[in-house]
Design a protein around this motif. Structure first.
Motif, short mmCIF file in Angstrom:
data_model
loop_
_atom_site.label_atom_id
_atom_site.label_comp_id
_atom_site.label_asym_id
_atom_site.label_seq_id
_atom_site.Cartn_x
_atom_site.Cartn_y
_atom_site.Cartn_z
N ASP A 101 -33.29 53.48 -6.31
CA ASP A 101 -34.21 53.93 -5.27
C ASP A 101 -33.92 53.18 -3.97
OD1 ASP A 101 -36.30 55.12 -3.92
OD2 ASP A 101 -37.82 53.78 -4.76
N THR A 102 -32.71 53.39 -3.44
CA THR A 102 -32.31 52.80 -2.17
C THR A 102 -31.43 53.79 -1.42
OG1 THR A 102 -30.27 51.79 -2.97
CG2 THR A 102 -32.29 50.47 -3.18
N ALA A 103 -31.17 53.48 -0.17
CA ALA A 103 -30.34 54.36 0.66
C ALA A 103 -28.85 54.22 0.36
CB ALA A 103 -30.61 54.06 2.13
N GLY A 104 -28.45 53.16 -0.32
CA GLY A 104 -27.03 52.98 -0.63
C GLY A 104 -26.19 52.70 0.61
N VAL A 105 -26.70 51.86 1.50
CA VAL A 105 -25.97 51.53 2.73
C VAL A 105 -24.70 50.75 2.40
CG1 VAL A 105 -28.03 51.62 4.16
CG2 VAL A 105 -27.33 49.43 3.16
N ILE A 106 -23.70 50.83 3.27
CA ILE A 106 -22.42 50.19 2.99
C ILE A 106 -22.51 48.67 2.96
CG2 ILE A 106 -21.00 52.09 3.82
CD1 ILE A 106 -20.51 50.37 6.36
N ALA A 107 -23.43 48.11 3.73
CA ALA A 107 -23.65 46.67 3.77
C ALA A 107 -24.97 46.42 4.47
CB ALA A 107 -22.52 45.96 4.53
N PRO A 108 -25.60 45.29 4.20
CA PRO A 108 -26.83 44.97 4.95
C PRO A 108 -26.53 44.89 6.44
CG PRO A 108 -26.59 43.52 3.05
CD PRO A 108 -25.30 44.29 3.18
N PRO A 109 -27.28 45.62 7.27
CA PRO A 109 -27.02 45.60 8.72
C PRO A 109 -26.96 44.21 9.34
CG PRO A 109 -28.44 47.43 8.19
CD PRO A 109 -28.30 46.62 6.92
N PRO A 110 -27.78 43.22 8.93
CA PRO A 110 -27.61 41.89 9.52
C PRO A 110 -26.22 41.30 9.24
CG PRO A 110 -29.74 42.05 8.45
CD PRO A 110 -28.97 43.28 8.07
N LEU A 111 -25.67 41.61 8.07
CA LEU A 111 -24.32 41.15 7.76
C LEU A 111 -23.29 41.81 8.67
CD1 LEU A 111 -22.55 39.45 5.87
CD2 LEU A 111 -22.45 41.42 4.34
N LEU A 112 -23.49 43.08 8.98
CA LEU A 112 -22.59 43.78 9.90
C LEU A 112 -22.68 43.17 11.30
CD1 LEU A 112 -23.21 47.46 8.75
CD2 LEU A 112 -21.23 46.01 8.24
N LEU A 113 -23.90 42.80 11.72
CA LEU A 113 -24.07 42.12 13.02
C LEU A 113 -23.30 40.80 13.06
CD1 LEU A 113 -27.89 42.64 13.62
CD2 LEU A 113 -26.08 43.50 15.08
N VAL A 114 -23.44 40.02 12.02
CA VAL A 114 -22.74 38.73 11.95
C VAL A 114 -21.23 38.95 11.95
CG1 VAL A 114 -22.30 36.71 10.50
CG2 VAL A 114 -24.65 37.50 10.87
N ALA A 115 -20.76 39.98 11.24
CA ALA A 115 -19.32 40.27 11.21
C ALA A 115 -18.80 40.60 12.60
CB ALA A 115 -19.05 41.43 10.25
N VAL A 116 -19.56 41.37 13.37
CA VAL A 116 -19.15 41.71 14.74
C VAL A 116 -19.05 40.43 15.58
CG1 VAL A 116 -19.91 42.82 16.89
CG2 VAL A 116 -19.99 44.07 14.73
N ILE A 117 -20.04 39.56 15.47
CA ILE A 117 -20.04 38.33 16.26
C ILE A 117 -18.85 37.45 15.88
CG2 ILE A 117 -21.30 36.16 16.67
CD1 ILE A 117 -23.91 37.88 16.27
N VAL A 118 -18.66 37.23 14.60
CA VAL A 118 -17.57 36.35 14.15
C VAL A 118 -16.20 36.94 14.50
CG1 VAL A 118 -16.45 35.39 12.08
CG2 VAL A 118 -18.94 35.26 12.34
N LEU A 119 -16.02 38.22 14.21
CA LEU A 119 -14.74 38.86 14.51
C LEU A 119 -14.47 38.88 16.02
CD1 LEU A 119 -12.26 40.25 13.36
CD2 LEU A 119 -13.51 42.41 13.43
N GLY A 120 -15.50 39.19 16.80
CA GLY A 120 -15.33 39.20 18.25
C GLY A 120 -14.94 37.83 18.79
N LEU A 121 -15.62 36.78 18.33
CA LEU A 121 -15.31 35.43 18.81
C LEU A 121 -13.92 34.98 18.33
CD1 LEU A 121 -18.79 33.70 18.41
CD2 LEU A 121 -17.68 34.45 20.54
#
Length: 168
Positions: free
Chosen positions: A12-32
């Protein structure tokens, strides 16, 4: 010998590819990381530090307001704001009466504001990449899940409230 197939119950979940906060952190780390490996200095040249601070404060304040309003709406309805957990109620009032995904709009504004503040050219580029990842990997999956779970009530909501706040 008889083989018995055991199927796990549908979650009973949406089955998202990853938790959105984790995606945010990935953008920050990869960008830096990319800024360190391949510095471009575009934002540093285009915007002074005071201009970057003003722009960042505006974007990040809007991000905070959207996200806090969304979490409050979820909590007051007694449902989970996390898309990897079950939704127990359909929230259509407050900020959700104006746009369906305030937390993702807020997350995008947060990334853009932080990128501008830090003059991180690659974080800003990764923010552009983040948008379709969130759209297809999270939002579209949530919409399928919520349509299946809440039926006509959610379909009516889809017809009346824009996904990201703009009418197209």
């Amino acid at each position: 010998m008889t083989m018995i197939e055991i199927r796990p119950e549908a979650r009973d979940t949406a089955g998202v590819i990853a938790p959105p906060p984790l995606l945010l952190v990935a953008v920050i780390v990869l960008g830096l990381l990319l800024d360190w490996l391949l510095p471009a200095y575009v934002l540093t040249v285009l915007l002074t530090l005071p201009a970057r601070i003003v722009i960042a404060v505006v974007l990040m304040s809007a991000a905070a307001w959207l996200s806090i309003s969304a979490v409050r709406g979820f909590r007051s309805a007694g449902t989970n704001p996390e898309p990897w957990k079950p939704s127990t109620a359909l929230v259509t009032d407050g900020i959700f009466g104006r746009l369906r995904n305030p937390m993702y709009v807020g997350g995008t504004l947060l990334l853009a504001g932080l990128a501008i503040l830090l003059a991180s050219d690659w974080m800003l580029v990764m923010t552009i990449v983040f948008v379709p990842v969130i759209h297809f990997g999270v939002v579209k999956r949530e919409e399928r899940y919520l349509t299946a779970k809440f039926g006509d009530a959610y379909r009516r909501y889809l017809e009346t409230v824009p996904r990201y706040g703009w009418p197209f």
